[in-house]
Design a protein around this motif. Structure first.
Motif, mmCIF file in Angstrom:
data_model
loop_
_atom_site.group_PDB
_atom_site.id
_atom_site.type_symbol
_atom_site.label_atom_id
_atom_site.label_comp_id
_atom_site.label_asym_id
_atom_site.label_seq_id
_atom_site.Cartn_x
_atom_site.Cartn_y
_atom_site.Cartn_z
ATOM 1 N N MET A 1 76.846 89.438 93.533
ATOM 2 C CA MET A 1 76.473 88.717 94.749
ATOM 3 C C MET A 1 77.323 89.163 95.935
ATOM 4 N N SER A 2 78.619 89.368 95.709
ATOM 5 C CA SER A 2 79.499 89.798 96.801
ATOM 6 C C SER A 2 79.073 91.154 97.347
ATOM 7 N N ARG A 3 78.544 91.999 96.464
ATOM 8 C CA ARG A 3 78.072 93.313 96.895
ATOM 9 C C ARG A 3 76.847 93.176 97.795
ATOM 10 N N ILE A 4 75.941 92.274 97.471
ATOM 11 C CA ILE A 4 74.752 92.036 98.281
ATOM 12 C C ILE A 4 75.156 91.498 99.651
ATOM 13 N N ILE A 5 76.113 90.582 99.672
ATOM 14 C CA ILE A 5 76.583 90.010 100.937
ATOM 15 C C ILE A 5 77.203 91.092 101.817
ATOM 16 N N GLU A 6 77.956 91.993 101.208
ATOM 17 C CA GLU A 6 78.562 93.090 101.970
ATOM 18 C C GLU A 6 77.477 93.979 102.580
ATOM 19 N N LYS B 1 80.872 103.052 106.952
ATOM 20 C CA LYS B 1 80.581 102.819 105.539
ATOM 21 C C LYS B 1 79.076 102.839 105.328
ATOM 22 N N ARG B 2 78.617 103.644 104.378
ATOM 23 C CA ARG B 2 77.192 103.788 104.123
ATOM 24 C C ARG B 2 76.775 102.946 102.930
ATOM 25 N N VAL B 3 75.698 102.186 103.116
ATOM 26 C CA VAL B 3 75.156 101.361 102.036
ATOM 27 C C VAL B 3 73.635 101.395 102.113
ATOM 28 N N ALA B 4 73.007 100.949 101.053
ATOM 29 C CA ALA B 4 71.547 100.886 101.029
ATOM 30 C C ALA B 4 71.102 99.759 100.119
ATOM 31 N N PHE B 5 70.107 99.026 100.560
ATOM 32 C CA PHE B 5 69.472 98.034 99.700
ATOM 33 C C PHE B 5 68.489 98.730 98.771
ATOM 34 N N THR B 6 68.291 98.177 97.606
ATOM 35 C CA THR B 6 67.147 98.562 96.795
ATOM 36 C C THR B 6 65.943 97.790 97.326
ATOM 37 N N VAL B 7 64.758 98.235 96.967
ATOM 38 C CA VAL B 7 63.545 97.537 97.390
ATOM 39 C C VAL B 7 63.566 96.092 96.899
ATOM 40 N N GLN B 8 63.952 95.894 95.644
ATOM 41 C CA GLN B 8 63.942 94.554 95.080
ATOM 42 C C GLN B 8 64.963 93.639 95.747
ATOM 43 N N GLU B 9 66.085 94.187 96.170
ATOM 44 C CA GLU B 9 67.090 93.373 96.848
ATOM 45 C C GLU B 9 66.554 92.814 98.167
ATOM 46 N N VAL B 10 65.834 93.628 98.916
ATOM 47 C CA VAL B 10 65.259 93.150 100.181
ATOM 48 C C VAL B 10 64.202 92.082 99.907
ATOM 49 N N VAL B 11 63.386 92.299 98.886
ATOM 50 C CA VAL B 11 62.359 91.319 98.526
ATOM 51 C C VAL B 11 63.010 89.990 98.145
ATOM 52 N N ASP B 12 64.025 90.036 97.308
ATOM 53 C CA ASP B 12 64.696 88.810 96.859
ATOM 54 C C ASP B 12 65.374 88.085 98.020
ATOM 55 N N LEU B 13 66.024 88.837 98.917
ATOM 56 C CA LEU B 13 66.670 88.221 100.069
ATOM 57 C C LEU B 13 65.650 87.501 100.949
ATOM 58 N N THR B 14 64.530 88.168 101.190
ATOM 59 C CA THR B 14 63.498 87.588 102.053
ATOM 60 C C THR B 14 62.962 86.291 101.465
ATOM 61 N N ILE B 15 62.624 86.306 100.193
ATOM 62 C CA ILE B 15 62.071 85.121 99.542
ATOM 63 C C ILE B 15 63.097 83.988 99.508
ATOM 64 N N ASN B 16 64.329 84.316 99.147
ATOM 65 C CA ASN B 16 65.362 83.282 99.067
ATOM 66 C C ASN B 16 65.695 82.692 100.432
ATOM 67 N N PHE B 17 65.782 83.536 101.445
ATOM 68 C CA PHE B 17 66.062 83.039 102.791
ATOM 69 C C PHE B 17 64.908 82.183 103.302
ATOM 70 N N TYR B 18 63.694 82.605 102.985
ATOM 71 C CA TYR B 18 62.541 81.842 103.448
ATOM 72 C C TYR B 18 62.511 80.458 102.799
ATOM 73 N N ARG B 19 62.767 80.415 101.511
ATOM 74 C CA ARG B 19 62.745 79.133 100.803
ATOM 75 C C ARG B 19 63.821 78.185 101.305
ATOM 76 N N ARG B 20 64.890 78.738 101.842
ATOM 77 C CA ARG B 20 65.961 77.907 102.403
ATOM 78 C C ARG B 20 65.720 77.588 103.884
ATOM 79 N N ASN B 21 64.578 78.028 104.393
ATOM 80 C CA ASN B 21 64.204 77.765 105.778
ATOM 81 C C ASN B 21 65.143 78.449 106.775
ATOM 82 N N TYR B 22 65.766 79.560 106.363
ATOM 83 C CA TYR B 22 66.616 80.326 107.272
ATOM 84 C C TYR B 22 65.778 81.203 108.205
ATOM 85 N N ILE B 23 64.658 81.680 107.703
ATOM 86 C CA ILE B 23 63.851 82.663 108.429
ATOM 87 C C ILE B 23 62.377 82.299 108.335
ATOM 88 N N GLU B 24 61.594 82.981 109.154
ATOM 89 C CA GLU B 24 60.143 82.835 109.077
ATOM 90 C C GLU B 24 59.455 84.169 108.829
#
Length: 416
Positions: free
Chosen positions: A1-6, A80-103
């Motif tokens: 999780m800390s890696r995703i946050i970074e 510092k270079r980083v990259a999301f995987t496709v699934q990480e972006v999908v999971d972030l979007t769904i989780n943020f949406y369910r928490r009403n952070y984003i639309e």
């Protein structure tokens, strides 16, 4: 999780330089008990510098094969270079949406390997959200110049809006600051999207169940001030883009000094926020008020006034149009009066059908009389156009100074 946050901290920060994340114009309805619902427009919140944060706004990666001098993710930059995987972006979007952070999601990316490889991954994010999670929220994809038409088409099936950044307004500036890039690689996808949007619209008129294709249209962004272009050059390019490609919006992002490259303005010479505001106001006048770019800025007047808004500036340079008789002039002329906005102008035209209007009635309609009174005549009121424009300017600036100009309201402020 800390890696995703970074990753999120790094790639969200890198995405802040892209301001073209408006979500207006889509109407994707929720179906089959899916997640999210896109209405006619999504409300935005703004950071202190005015960047939109209502969408999850990130890069897929900050790796990039290009070395554009004006870009923070250029390959020569020591970050510092980083990259999301496709699934990480999908999971972030769904989780943020369910928490009403984003639309919704605004997804861009540095270019790794090549344009098609990067575009495929952007599309896969949108496809997974739509197909695997039945996500009906707003999705804006920043397309990759040089990607194939087949990929552009597939992107349009899943995204509400697509955009291709022009980046530098003038081609000579692009060659200087990003010699690896080709302007035609940016123009071709714009033309393809325009044609495809028109085709789908025609098909929808014949066949009810024609799949939607980028229903919120396409947009672009220009970086202002990196290559020394004038406001006249910028606005002329914007006018051409609107005319040729039916763009929904052109966004203007003032260059933020990020390096000591000799080709760029030096550190400490950031573009004034007010210049961005004036460009947006000029853009608004072209799109909704019937002005041509050459009327507002041209060779004789290549730089927008920072002290007064472009509509007042035009009015002071064209006294022959005034005063405008509110009770007899057509809508086109009324729209050119400083202090009369789009809604007020239409209200005036409708209200005067029932009788001539006076100053008090104009005030109730919503006309800003502290500006308009110098340029109009109406029942019981006659104003000769100011014989001493400098007095008008001083009066206007005094009134305008009472308004707060900040990055947080650049996309909303109207002085018309």
């Amino acid at each position: 999780m800390s890696r995703i946050i970074e990753k999120l901290e790094i790639l969200a920060d890198a995405a802040k330089y892209d301001v073209s994340c408006s979500s207006s114009g889509s109407n994707r309805q929720n179906k089959n008990k899916g997640i999210g619902n896109t209405g006619a427009g999504i409300c935005h919140t703004y950071t202190e510098d005015g960047r939109c944060v209502s969408l999850l706004k990130i890069l897929l990666t900050n790796f990039c094969i290009y070395d554009c001098a004006y870009c923070v993710t250029r390959k020569s930059n020591d970050i510092k270079r980083v990259a999301f995987t496709v699934q990480e972006v999908v999971d972030l979007t769904i989780n943020f949406y369910r928490r009403n952070y984003i639309e919704g999601l605004f997804l861009s990316s540095g270019i790794f390997k090549n344009a098609d490889y990067t575009m495929e991954r952007l599309i896969l994010v949108a496809k997974k959200l739509r197909m695997d999670h039945n996500f009906n929220g707003y999705i804006h994809l920043k397309t990759i110049p040089g990607a194939s038409n087949d990929l552009m088409y597939e992107a349009g099936l899943y995204a509400d809006r697509l955009s291709v950044n022009i980046e530098i307004p003038i081609e000579s500036g692009l060659k200087l600051l990003a010699p690896e890039k080709n302007r035609q690689d940016m123009i071709r996808p714009m033309d393809y999207l325009k044609q495809k949007i028109m085709e789908v619209k025609e098909e929808k008129e014949k066949f009810k169940y024609t799949p939607s294709f980028t229903p919120a249209g396409q947009s672009t962004q220009m970086i202002i001030g990196a290559s020394g272009e004038t406001d006249a050059q910028i606005i002329k390019v914007a006018q051409n883009l609107y005319d040729k490609f039916n763009l929904k919006r052109v966004y203007y992002s003032g260059y933020v000094p990020i390096s000591d490259d000799m080709r760029l303005p030096g550190i400490g010479s950031a573009i004034p926020f007010l210049r961005e505001n004036r460009l947006y106001q000029t853009d608004w006048l072209m799109r909704f008020y019937g002005f041509k770019s050459s009327e507002l800025v041209n060779e004789q007047h290549p730089v927008l006034d920072l002290d007064i808004d472009p509509k007042l500036s035009w009015a002071l340079r064209n006294p022959g149009f005034f005063p405008v008789d509110i009770n007899n002039a057509d809508l086109h002329l009324i729209l050119r009066v400083p202090g009369i906005g789009l809604t007020s102008a239409h209200k005036i035209v409708n209200a005067r059908k029932h009788g001539h209007l006076d100053i008090e009635q104009l005030k109730k309609i919503g006309v800003s009389l502290n500006r308009a009174k110098y340029f109009i005549i109406c029942r019981g009121y006659k104003q000769i156009f100011c014989d001493k424009p400098e007095q008008l300017i001083k009066s206007y600036i005094l009134n305008a100074s009472k308004s707060k100009y900040s990055r947080s309201n650049f996309y909303q402020t109207s002085l018309f």
